[in-house]
Motif scaffolding. Structure first.
Motif, PDB file in Angstrom:
ATOM      1  N   UNK A   1       3.381 -11.033   8.650  1.00 45.23           N
ATOM      2  CA  UNK A   1       4.125 -10.074   9.835  1.00 45.23           C
ATOM      3  C   UNK A   1       4.300  -8.580   9.419  1.00 45.23           C
ATOM      4  N   UNK A   2       4.160  -8.890   7.996  1.00 45.86           N
ATOM      5  CA  UNK A   2       4.196  -7.439   7.019  1.00 45.86           C
ATOM      6  C   UNK A   2       2.999  -6.844   6.565  1.00 45.86           C
ATOM      7  N   UNK A   3       1.650  -7.738   6.394  1.00 43.75           N
ATOM      8  CA  UNK A   3       0.713  -7.230   5.746  1.00 43.75           C
ATOM      9  C   UNK A   3      -0.038  -7.205   6.730  1.00 43.75           C
ATOM     10  N   UNK A   4       0.179  -7.540   8.112  1.00 46.07           N
ATOM     11  CA  UNK A   4      -1.384  -6.990   8.775  1.00 46.07           C
ATOM     12  C   UNK A   4      -0.334  -5.597   9.899  1.00 46.07           C
ATOM     13  N   UNK A   5       0.541  -5.228   9.552  1.00 46.00           N
ATOM     14  CA  UNK A   5       1.277  -4.280  10.175  1.00 46.00           C
ATOM     15  C   UNK A   5       0.194  -2.672  10.011  1.00 46.00           C
ATOM     16  N   UNK A   6       0.117  -2.363  11.246  1.00 47.09           N
ATOM     17  CA  UNK A   6      -0.899  -1.409  11.486  1.00 47.09           C
ATOM     18  C   UNK A   6       0.304   0.350  11.513  1.00 47.09           C
ATOM     19  N   UNK A   7       1.586  -0.007  11.938  1.00 46.21           N
ATOM     20  CA  UNK A   7       2.460   0.878  12.005  1.00 46.21           C
ATOM     21  C   UNK A   7       4.248   0.389  11.867  1.00 46.21           C
ATOM     22  N   UNK A   8       4.561   1.618  12.555  1.00 46.10           N
ATOM     23  CA  UNK A   8       5.686   1.090  13.219  1.00 46.10           C
ATOM     24  C   UNK A   8       6.772   1.731  12.946  1.00 46.10           C
ATOM     25  N   UNK A   9       8.135   1.391  13.218  1.00 49.19           N
ATOM     26  CA  UNK A   9       9.304   2.312  13.677  1.00 49.19           C
ATOM     27  C   UNK A   9      10.854   1.799  13.008  1.00 49.19           C
ATOM     28  N   UNK A  10      11.814   2.576  12.898  1.00 45.61           N
ATOM     29  CA  UNK A  10      12.933   1.688  12.214  1.00 45.61           C
ATOM     30  C   UNK A  10      12.149   0.949  10.878  1.00 45.61           C
ATOM     31  N   UNK A  11      13.284  -0.092  10.825  1.00 52.15           N
ATOM     32  CA  UNK A  11      12.717  -0.632   9.512  1.00 52.15           C
ATOM     33  C   UNK A  11      11.441  -1.085   9.315  1.00 52.15           C
ATOM     34  N   UNK A  12      11.458  -1.262  10.549  1.00 54.66           N
ATOM     35  CA  UNK A  12       9.421  -2.023  10.043  1.00 54.66           C
ATOM     36  C   UNK A  12       8.848  -0.580   9.426  1.00 54.66           C
ATOM     37  N   UNK A  13       9.128   0.799  10.119  1.00 54.37           N
ATOM     38  CA  UNK A  13       8.011   1.335   9.416  1.00 54.37           C
ATOM     39  C   UNK A  13       8.241   1.758   8.157  1.00 54.37           C
ATOM     40  N   UNK A  14       9.616   1.736   7.503  1.00 61.37           N
ATOM     41  CA  UNK A  14       9.770   1.877   6.803  1.00 61.37           C
ATOM     42  C   UNK A  14       9.049   0.590   5.732  1.00 61.37           C
ATOM     43  N   UNK A  15       8.981  -0.320   6.164  1.00 60.94           N
ATOM     44  CA  UNK A  15       8.316  -1.128   5.076  1.00 60.94           C
ATOM     45  C   UNK A  15       6.771  -1.148   5.454  1.00 60.94           C
ATOM     46  N   UNK A  16       6.077  -0.361   6.589  1.00 59.00           N
ATOM     47  CA  UNK A  16       4.545  -0.391   7.094  1.00 59.00           C
ATOM     48  C   UNK A  16       4.696   0.610   5.848  1.00 59.00           C
TER      49      UNK A  16
END
Length: 487
Positions: free
Chosen positions: A123-138
């Motif tokens: 779920x993290x390594x396949x990210x192509x962007x993000x906002x909030x906490x997921x934006x930070x992880x990306x």
């Protein structure tokens, strides 16, 4: 001979393991690992595989209960009928997440956790962007690699002191796996309480930097107000909230026009008076039969109470005998964290930990509590996320003759729009403010995200006056862009 050979092989294995271990502790990438600490409910809570929070809202039973309650209230000429009808429905929706009188979860609620680095989760390594906490992880993965990125998610209902132990385990794991001797912590929203608990238990020896992002590291007035039954509906706050909640311009114009007519004719004041009377009439049974047993027993929410409101909140919400176990638990956070917030942060600063604070303002919070008219980011107040900045109320500015509260630093910390006095912050030199930016905004590729990472990568403690960085007060101009706040 076999024994000798066996001993030699064991010696070779021991030496090899030592070499491997030494190699793992000798990472020369130049970037310490990042741990993003989540805010409240980054992922839904589940019970037996079913989502229980946020609750699945069935509008039908709520409407039927409200109509039944209103009919009963009209018949008895009191609001008790409304409370009697709605409380059982609310208990059905929320009861699963309740804690007991000691502050432990009643049900076996599950929360997604990620004990390994982001490299271990698709779920993290396949990210192509993000906002909030997921934006930070990306963004962290893009800059430093998934093996140097960690995400601490937790059950926000429960005790931050227990979460601090879990966070320490993740800090130790990140250090052991990456070969660095320190980590970066980025606490988002309620993550600030977890990080403050960590500092109280373990200090900052292993913390390179802390970047508070819309983080309630200094409490949240919404919790203080609600736990003291300060439930009130302010007209100005309500109008701003409704206006900000409508995205379609034509609809917003029509509704604002209608509300203006209702306001000018006095109808709006009459309606709000009726609603406030209803709130005042049912507030005690709602708290006694619903809110105290569900939310008042959650140690996590008690970590948000402002220091001056803590004792009165305990008197309002808790029974000293029934809730003795919970009180002992939340007192530990209050006495060792809440009352020592500034000292804990000053000690970390003196120990060489870089401190960065991002606080958002000029977005109306939900207008159902006393301090909702204070500056906020649509979710929590700016006072707590900035480390006690002073500000004018929503829709207002500081008086024309206003002078900033503290001048020891020798810098001007009043915002160009004359809304904020940042001199009152714990760290006025390390705190940036973002106007019209939503809660925990960290969209990958945005100006705000880029600024955060540049500040973290700066060699030393950056300040709002450090050359090459953005000014202290910035505003959202759309399309992930920021611009300096103007007069």
């Amino acid at each position: 001979m076999k024994k000798v050979i066996s001993l030699l092989l064991c010696l070779v294995l021991v030496i090899s393991c030592g070499v491997i271990a030494f190699a793992e502790k000798d990472c020369d990438c130049g970037h310490v690992p990042v741990i993003v600490v989540s805010g409240m409910n980054s992922y839904p809570m589940t019970l037996d595989g079913e989502e229980v929070f946020p609750p699945q809202i069935d509008v039908g039973p709520i409407v039927l209960a409200a109509l039944k309650g209103l009919a009963g209230s009209l018949f008895t000429l009191s609001w008790n009928g409304l409370a009697d009808a709605l409380i059982p429905v609310a208990n059905d929706m929320l009861g699963a997440v309740a804690c007991d009188a000691n502050g432990d979860s009643v049900e076996d609620i599950k929360v997604l956790t990620f004990p390994e680095s982001a490299a271990n989760y698709d779920r993290f390594t396949s990210m192509t962007g993000g906002s909030n906490e997921h934006g930070l992880i990306y963004s962290s993965i893009q800059r430093y690699g998934a093996d140097h990125t960690y995400f601490y998610n937790y059950n926000w209902r429960l005790d931050p002191m227990d979460h601090a132990v879990e966070l320490k385990a993740m800090v130790d794991k990140a250090i052991a796996e990456t070969g660095h001797d320190k980590v970066i912590l980025i606490p988002c929203s309620m993550g600030g309480a977890q990080v403050m608990a960590y500092l109280s238990l373990y200090g900052s020896d292993e913390i390179d930097s802390i970047a508070f992002l819309s983080s309630v590291f200094c409490g949240a007035t919404v919790a203080s107000d609600l736990f003291n039954k300060r439930v009130t509906i302010d007209k100005g706050s309500l109008l701003r909230f409704i206006s900000a909640s409508i995205s379609d311009p034509a609809t917003a114009t029509a509704i604002n026009y209608m509300l203006k007519i209702l306001d000018l004719t006095g109808v709006l004041d009459l309606l709000l008076s009726v609603v406030q009377n209803a709130v005042d009439a049912i507030i005690d049974p709602v708290f006694d039969e619903l809110l105290t047993d569900i939310f008042g027993t959650m140690p996590g929410l008690w970590s948000l109470i402002d220091e001056p409101d803590y004792e009165t909140a305990k008197q309002t919400m808790l029974d000293p005998v029934k809730h003795a176990g919970l009180i002992e638990r939340i007192d530990k956070f209050h006495n060792n964290v809440a009352l020592k917030r500034e000292k804990l942060l000053r000690d970390a600063e003196q120990n060489g930990t870089k401190i960065i604070v991002f606080s958002h303002y000029n977005t109306q919070n939900i207008p159902v509590y006393k301090t909702a008219s204070e500056q906020g980011d649509g979710t929590v107040d700016m006072y707590g996320t900035s480390g006690y900045a002073y500000a004018a109320k929503m829709g207002e500015t500081l008086p024309a003759d206003y002078q900033q509260k503290y001048k020891a630093c020798g810098h001007d910390h009043i915002s160009p729009d004359r809304v904020i006095d940042a001199s009152a912050c714990i760290f006025p030199e390390y705190t940036w403010f973002f106007k019209d930016v939503p809660h925990v905004y960290a969209s990958a590729g945005s100006d705000q995200s880029d600024l955060l990472w540049k500040l973290l990568e700066y060699d030393g403690q950056p300040t709002v006056h450090t050359a090459g960085f953005a000014p202290q007060f910035l505003r959202n101009v759309g399309d992930k862009k920021l611009s300096p706040v103007e007069n």
